[in-house]
Write a protein that holds these residues in place. Structure first.
Motif, short mmCIF file in Angstrom:
data_model
loop_
_atom_site.label_atom_id
_atom_site.label_comp_id
_atom_site.label_asym_id
_atom_site.label_seq_id
_atom_site.Cartn_x
_atom_site.Cartn_y
_atom_site.Cartn_z
N LYS A 4 -9.01 6.47 2.25
CA LYS A 4 -8.99 5.01 2.43
C LYS A 4 -8.24 4.60 3.69
O LYS A 4 -8.19 3.43 4.03
N GLY B 140 -12.40 8.40 -5.83
CA GLY B 140 -13.67 7.96 -5.27
C GLY B 140 -14.79 8.92 -5.60
O GLY B 140 -15.88 8.83 -5.04
N ASP C 260 0.83 -1.21 0.00
CA ASP C 260 0.00 0.00 0.00
C ASP C 260 0.86 1.26 0.00
O ASP C 260 1.79 1.38 0.80
#
Length: 257
Positions: A165, A130, A123
């Motif tokens: 996120k 989004g 990550d």
């Protein structure tokens, strides 16, 4: 057989030229990308108050083109703040609408800024589109011990990435590109540079994310500059294009803090 008049031939050639010109222009069309914006805090390396040493910005995800894929954060480590200021100013000098992606290109290609990673495997601090603007806060290092900070103290004292996120529990910690090294360079309990499993090591000459100057500004001190940038993927060229960059500020990392 009758020959076409010369004026008719010229008119046909002109129309063909115009058609070719507009088609070519269509291939070179530039996709506009909105840049992120600062909402609360953009630190400065010279500020002595560690409570201000975090970045706070908002992504620009609404009203983007369909090729917009998200927002990325880039960083560079320095041991000389004059070099940091010089390179930052050079990037911002071309950070204008008329220069399109020039600032991002200079940041990435000329000065080898690297994408910010995290402690969570593969990550990175890349905020996938989004379609809703999101607030992101980043602190590179924990200060005043390793207490379990919560709430507002989470991003003002503890190393974390929060927002989008990344949630609110501080489970994402910023790591250098490659996701294997932290920004806690002076953790004496785990600072063996020869140990490949060690995460808390000082930058080394030759590291892609580190600019070494033989004349350090201060002993046992590093400086980290960060930028955020919006990213679009061009399906025609199979390459990324970028928005203007957003200066997220710079923080010092000092031994003993």
């Amino acid at each position: 057989m009758m020959k076409a008049p010369a004026t008719t031939k010229k008119r046909s050639l002109f129309l063909l030229f115009c058609l070719g010109f507009f088609c070519a222009c269509g291939l070179d069309e530039v996709t506009y990308v909105s840049e992120p914006s600062v909402t609360s805090n953009s630190p400065l390396y010279s500020n002595s108050d560690y409570l201000t040493w975090y970045s706070d910005f908002t992504t620009a995800e609404t009203d983007q083109s369909s090729s917009f894929i998200g927002t990325n954060v880039y960083y560079k480590i320095y041991n000389n703040y004059s070099t940091l200021v010089s390179q930052r100013n050079s990037i911002l000098a071309v950070n204008t609408a008329s220069n399109s992606s020039s600032a991002a290109t200079r940041m990435i290609e000329s000065y080898t800024f690297q994408p910010l990673g995290t402690n969570r495997g593969s990550d990175t601090v890349f905020v996938t589109n989004g379609n809703s603007n999101r607030r992101i806060r980043i602190r590179l290092k924990t200060y005043k011990g390793n207490e379990s900070y919560t709430g507002t103290d989470m991003y003002t004292r503890r190393a974390c990435v929060i927002g989008g996120k990344f949630g609110t529990d501080g489970s994402f910690v910023p790591y250098r590109n490659g996701n294997s090294k932290s920004f806690d360079f002076f953790n004496d309990a785990n600072n063996n540079v020869s140990d490949p499993t060690n995460t808390n090591v000082e930058p080394s000459i030759g590291d892609a994310d580190y600019n070494h100057n033989s004349s350090a500004s201060e002993s046992n001190t590093y400086y980290v500059q960060m930028f955020a940038v919006g990213v679009v993927f061009d399906a025609n060229t199979l390459a990324n294009s970028y928005s203007l960059v957003l200066d997220l500020g710079s923080v010092p990392i000092r031994k003993g803090n």
